[in-house]
Design a protein around this motif. Structure first.
Motif, short mmCIF file in Angstrom:
data_model
loop_
_atom_site.label_atom_id
_atom_site.label_comp_id
_atom_site.label_asym_id
_atom_site.label_seq_id
_atom_site.Cartn_x
_atom_site.Cartn_y
_atom_site.Cartn_z
N THR A 56 0.52 -0.98 -0.53
CA THR A 56 -0.47 -0.50 0.19
C THR A 56 0.59 1.22 -0.17
N GLY A 57 1.48 1.85 0.85
CA GLY A 57 2.95 2.23 0.94
C GLY A 57 3.54 2.92 -0.36
N THR A 58 3.39 2.18 -1.11
CA THR A 58 4.38 1.78 -2.41
C THR A 58 3.69 2.12 -3.52
N VAL A 59 2.14 1.85 -3.53
CA VAL A 59 1.27 1.97 -4.53
C VAL A 59 0.84 3.78 -4.14
N ALA B 193 9.07 -6.74 2.24
CA ALA B 193 9.42 -6.17 0.97
C ALA B 193 9.44 -7.11 -0.17
N GLU B 194 9.15 -8.00 0.09
CA GLU B 194 10.20 -8.52 -1.27
C GLU B 194 8.42 -9.16 -1.62
N GLY B 195 8.03 -8.88 -2.84
CA GLY B 195 7.00 -9.76 -3.67
C GLY B 195 6.14 -8.69 -2.98
N LYS B 196 6.31 -7.78 -3.03
CA LYS B 196 4.60 -6.51 -1.99
C LYS B 196 5.23 -4.92 -2.72
N ALA B 197 6.44 -4.23 -2.85
CA ALA B 197 6.94 -3.16 -3.43
C ALA B 197 6.49 -3.50 -4.70
N VAL B 198 5.47 -2.14 -4.78
CA VAL B 198 5.52 -1.99 -6.36
C VAL B 198 6.42 -1.43 -7.09
N HIS C 108 6.79 -6.03 -8.37
CA HIS C 108 7.83 -5.51 -9.47
C HIS C 108 8.97 -4.74 -8.91
N GLY C 109 9.12 -4.22 -7.86
CA GLY C 109 9.82 -3.05 -7.31
C GLY C 109 10.81 -4.27 -6.34
N LYS C 110 12.13 -3.76 -7.46
CA LYS C 110 13.19 -4.42 -6.15
C LYS C 110 14.20 -3.79 -5.22
N TYR C 111 14.42 -4.83 -4.90
CA TYR C 111 15.70 -4.35 -3.46
C TYR C 111 16.93 -3.42 -4.20
N LEU C 112 17.13 -2.85 -3.42
CA LEU C 112 18.44 -2.17 -4.45
C LEU C 112 19.86 -2.11 -3.99
N ARG C 113 21.31 -2.72 -4.01
CA ARG C 113 21.84 -2.20 -3.16
C ARG C 113 22.69 -0.72 -3.37
#
Ligand code: URP
Ligand code: ZN
Ligand code: ZN
Length: 458
Positions: free
Chosen positions: A77-80, A113-118, A448-453
């Protein structure tokens, strides 16, 4: 790989403003030019619109256990909501628990976050304590892309660390190229003031602000900077709210000391009088540090213009009113935080650019480019250039929006700016080449959102 052509827009970065077309190939920008005519799967007409790099909010708290409850937006919800507001990257805070490792904290937040962030996300790490073992682990975290650590000088018994711990974490961050993000308020002084106020029967929300004076923020900011100077490392002050604290940053920077600071829209557009709204309404604005006197806001704007404040984040930490009511009879029990991730670009465009407080370029800089540079994401994020991620916002500078929790997407049953009319809003938003918001409709995808190193300091 889908190709998208954005035509006829006014491309605005931290330094440029020109008419041009952008060709996106897959997830990244391939070409920028005038009258580009390359074959594309979709063409977006951006005539009459700005095309800006996606916003980067380096201070959010999604799904965070805090104040006897949990912040109400999760990573979906937060990234949407972020995407609707034109923010395509967040840097949130993973938390180390007492007696536990940094890795455990990081893995817990990665799972949230994984699988949730957009949209894409990274993490800072909140350290509640410093031990030699945690100091060693800080380097492992940097290798995982967590290149900044938040320490607290406030919230005794919850997050607050003593000066010895803070100083050792600073020294370690100097060795490994990490950045210390500091919550700078004198927790000991505040704790005494809170107890004294409650003993006098002063329980209403406004006492949250009265017991957290600007000088308690200035003192801690000064101490943080001095400790960082002794440790010979940069320091970054989070959610700076008081002009008195800003003076400490300005004084240090004038001497060439690497001190940095962010502020948040609430400290530019709201003020102490909000706490005096009738009944329990003042609880909507209970956050730390608190809102300050309106007369001081011009100094904050001057800091933003002059780069003593490098950027604006949100400290998005939403709660619904039923959670705020945990502090109905005791302001110190009101969960600290408010929603903001969706409204940052709109507020700063309307109340910053349109009022002449900051230029259009500075708006892009404080909302996207500076966060990317300071937190190891540039030039992948934070600008419009060949090879950069196609995180782009097509911004309608004339669109009128009335801010309301009923139409915004953050999971909160109030909005601190309820009823405020702003001009300028995100129309179409792309995250790594994918349209995630298309003229008011969410078209993105959970996960869709990916983790950023993130990179360490150079
Ligand atoms: O009131 C606030 N700021 N809530 C979130 C936690 C923090 O200190 O950033
Ligand atoms: Zn904080
Ligand atoms: Zn915060």
């Amino acid at each position: 790989m889908a190709r998208t052509l954005i035509k006829n827009g006014t491309i605005v970065t931290a330094v440029d403003q020109y008419r041009g077309d952008i060709l996106i190939d897959g997830e990244t920008i391939q070409q920028i030019g005038t009258s580009l005519d390359a074959p594309a799967d979709q063409v977006i007409d951006a005539a009459g619109r700005y095309v800006i790099p996606g916003g980067i909010d380096v201070h959010t708290h999604m799904d965070m256990p805090f104040g006897g409850t949990t912040s109400s937006d999760d990573f979906e919800t937060g990234t949407v909501a972020a995407a609707f507001g034109g923010t395509t990257t967040i840097v949130d805070f993973a938390i180390q628990d007492f007696g536990k490792s940094l890795r455990q904290g990081w893995e817990t937040w990665m799972a949230k976050a994984e699988g949730k962030a957009v949209v894409d996300y990274g993490f800072h790490m909140i350290m509640r304590e410093f031990t030699p073992e945690l100091g060693r682990e800080m380097k492992d975290m940097v290798d995982e892309g967590v290149t900044s650590f938040k320490l607290f000088m406030a919230y005794p018994g919850v997050f607050m660390m003593d000066d010895a711990g803070i100083f050792q974490a600073m020294q370690r961050s100097g060795e490994i190229g990490a950045t210390i993000c500091m919550h700078a308020e004198n927790g000991g002084v505040i704790d005494v003031l809170v107890k004294q106020a409650l003993a006098r029967g002063q329980t209403e929300p406004k006492y949250h602000a009265i017991t957290r004076p600007a000088l308690a923020e200035a003192e801690a900011t000064h101490r943080a900077i001095k400790m960082a100077e002794i440790a010979d490392v940069p320091v970054y002050i989070v959610h700076l709210s008081a002009a008195e604290a800003l003076q400490m940053v300005t004084e240090a920077r004038d001497r060439g000391v690497p001190a940095f600071a962010e502020t948040c829209p609430q400290y530019l557009f709201l003020d102490y009088t909000n706490y005096e709204e009738p009944g329990f309404a003042g609880s909507k604005y209970v956050m730390s540090p608190p809102l300050r006197a309106r007369e001081k806001q011009s100094e904050m704007w001057r800091g933003l213009r002059g780069n003593d404040l490098q950027l604006v984040s949100t400290d998005h930490c939403p709660f619904c009113m039923k959670e705020k009511e945990l502090g109905k009879d005791d302001f110190s029990r009101i969960p600290n935080g408010a929603p903001g991730v969706e409204t940052r670009l709109m507020l700063l465009h309307d109340g910053g650019v349109r009022t002449g407080q900051i230029s259009l370029n500075r708006w892009v800089e404080i909302c996207s480019t500076a966060p990317a540079k300071i937190f190891g994401l540039f030039p992948r994020k934070g600008t419009i250039a060949p090879g950069s991620d196609a995180d782009l916002v097509i911004w309608d500078p004339d669109k009128k929006v009335t801010l309301s929790h009923k139409t915004l997407h953050m999971r909160a049953d109030y909005n601190p700016y309820e009823g405020r009319q702003v001009t300028g809003a995100a129309e179409t938003v792309l995250s790594r080449g994918r349209v995630v918001v298309d003229r008011g409709t969410f078209t993105g995808q959970k996960g869709h959102g990916k983790y950023l190193r993130r990179a360490p300091r150079a």
